[in-house]
Design an enzyme around this catalytic site. Sequence first.
Site, PDB file in Angstrom:
ATOM      1  N   GLY A  34      47.865  64.960   5.292  1.00 43.38           N
ATOM      2  CA  GLY A  34      48.865  64.481   4.153  1.00 43.38           C
ATOM      3  C   GLY A  34      49.819  63.949   4.466  1.00 43.38           C
ATOM      4  O   GLY A  34      50.766  63.585   3.805  1.00 43.38           O
ATOM      5  N   CYS A  47      42.951  54.216  12.681  1.00 47.72           N
ATOM      6  CA  CYS A  47      43.677  54.146  13.969  1.00 47.72           C
ATOM      7  C   CYS A  47      42.798  53.831  15.001  1.00 47.72           C
ATOM      8  O   CYS A  47      43.036  54.222  15.891  1.00 47.72           O
ATOM      9  CB  CYS A  47      44.342  55.568  14.197  1.00 47.72           C
ATOM     10  SG  CYS A  47      43.066  57.047  14.274  1.00 47.72           S
TER      11      CYS A  47
HETATM   12  C1  LIG Z   1      42.062  59.287   9.499  1.00 48.74           C
HETATM   13  S1  LIG Z   1      42.132  61.069   8.838  1.00 48.74           S
HETATM   14  C2  LIG Z   1      43.053  60.936   7.482  1.00 48.74           C
HETATM   15  C3  LIG Z   1      44.438  60.999   7.787  1.00 48.74           C
HETATM   16  C4  LIG Z   1      45.422  61.215   6.481  1.00 48.74           C
HETATM   17  N1  LIG Z   1      45.375  60.014   5.696  1.00 48.74           N
HETATM   18  C5  LIG Z   1      46.748  61.503   6.971  1.00 48.74           C
HETATM   19  O1  LIG Z   1      47.756  60.494   6.692  1.00 48.74           O
HETATM   20  O2  LIG Z   1      47.274  62.393   7.160  1.00 48.74           O
HETATM   21  C6  LIG Z   1      40.423  60.852   7.797  1.00 48.74           C
HETATM   22  C7  LIG Z   1      39.977  62.041   7.092  1.00 48.74           C
HETATM   23  O3  LIG Z   1      38.794  61.604   6.511  1.00 48.74           O
HETATM   24  C8  LIG Z   1      38.056  62.907   6.267  1.00 48.74           C
HETATM   25  N2  LIG Z   1      36.743  62.650   5.891  1.00 48.74           N
HETATM   26  C9  LIG Z   1      35.753  62.236   6.493  1.00 48.74           C
HETATM   27  N3  LIG Z   1      34.721  62.170   5.940  1.00 48.74           N
HETATM   28  C10 LIG Z   1      34.960  61.816   4.609  1.00 48.74           C
HETATM   29  C11 LIG Z   1      34.131  61.815   3.561  1.00 48.74           C
HETATM   30  N4  LIG Z   1      33.018  61.333   3.573  1.00 48.74           N
HETATM   31  N5  LIG Z   1      34.825  61.768   2.275  1.00 48.74           N
HETATM   32  C12 LIG Z   1      36.278  62.117   2.355  1.00 48.74           C
HETATM   33  N6  LIG Z   1      36.841  62.397   3.187  1.00 48.74           N
HETATM   34  C13 LIG Z   1      36.248  62.357   4.578  1.00 48.74           C
HETATM   35  C14 LIG Z   1      38.371  63.781   7.480  1.00 48.74           C
HETATM   36  O4  LIG Z   1      38.257  65.094   7.096  1.00 48.74           O
HETATM   37  C15 LIG Z   1      39.951  63.376   7.739  1.00 48.74           C
HETATM   38  O5  LIG Z   1      40.831  64.366   7.415  1.00 48.74           O
END
Ligand SMILES: C[S@@+](CC[C@H](N)C(=O)[O-])C[C@H]1O[C@@H](n2cnc3c(N)ncnc32)[C@H](O)[C@@H]1O
Length: 263
Positions: A74, A196
């Site tokens: 988040g 990232c």
């Molecule tokens: C790079 S992280 C996000 C970090 C977040 N934007 C932050 O700034 O804290 C990617 C996220 O995508 C979620 N995710 C993975 N596959 C997904 C999907 N098909 N639909 C939605 N969310 C997904 C994961 O659970 C993970 O929390």
Amino acid sequence: MSKKQKKTFESYYSEIYKSRWTELKDILIKDSDGFCLSDNLLQNYYLDPASRAAALALNVQQGESVLDMCAAPGGKTLILATALRGTGTLVSNDRSSDRRRRLKDVINNHLSEKFRQNITITGHDAAKWGLFEQNIYDKILLDAPCSSEAHVLKSSTHLQRWSPARTKQLSIQAHAMLAAAVDAVKPGGVILYSTCSLSPLENDGVIDKLLKKRSDLVDIENLSLNSGFLEDLSAESTKYGLHILPDKNNGAGPIFMARLIKK
Ligand SMILES: C[S@@+](CC[C@H](N)C(=O)[O-])C[C@H]1O[C@@H](n2cnc3c(N)ncnc32)[C@H](O)[C@@H]1O
């Protein structure tokens, strides 16, 4: 940790980054300082300065309808929410229920009632978004799940999961999410795609694939190396966006970002 897997990982990235890989690897293993977000928050939140730049690059304005497709835990959602200041709408989505719980805690512990009353937390598959909502949002952040090589270098569990096939698979998934974002954003609206990852397949490669299929629907904005959201970070131009790499930024990054405008 399998030696063979480590060797495959090393040779995959040294092929891409050549002599730069050793320095990149050394800095990725270290924990770097987070940027302290404090403005308009109930308590401080620390996140990578390059991640902050990606959220700022969406340039959210008060009153807009905003979707954060992959929002947990988040940090970037906090930046989008403080830009909205309780106006407009923010949908913060994450498919993982565990991570969604963390997202909810981060929102509740850091944002005042006024700044969080316009936020809806959802748990959809981002890749299917376009089936249900089209032409709805002014701005969409797609911070896609990626290889996250910093984690691979720090954890044997992540290394076991990594493979050249996985980076390809993640790029296919990210492309499906980006295509869904194109459907969900309004004409004239903006999508900020970020990862990232150090893998070009998951960065410019995803945009390449999108343009092959949907160049009639999107323009890619040329991001300047002097963009205000970079502040003192040093970015490198790629085919479609910017890459902030940790060897040139005191450990901040890696973050790739590209801005897409729907025609
Ligand atoms: C790079 S992280 C996000 C970090 C977040 N934007 C932050 O700034 O804290 C990617 C996220 O995508 C979620 N995710 C993975 N596959 C997904 C999907 N098909 N639909 C939605 N969310 C997904 C994961 O659970 C993970 O929390």
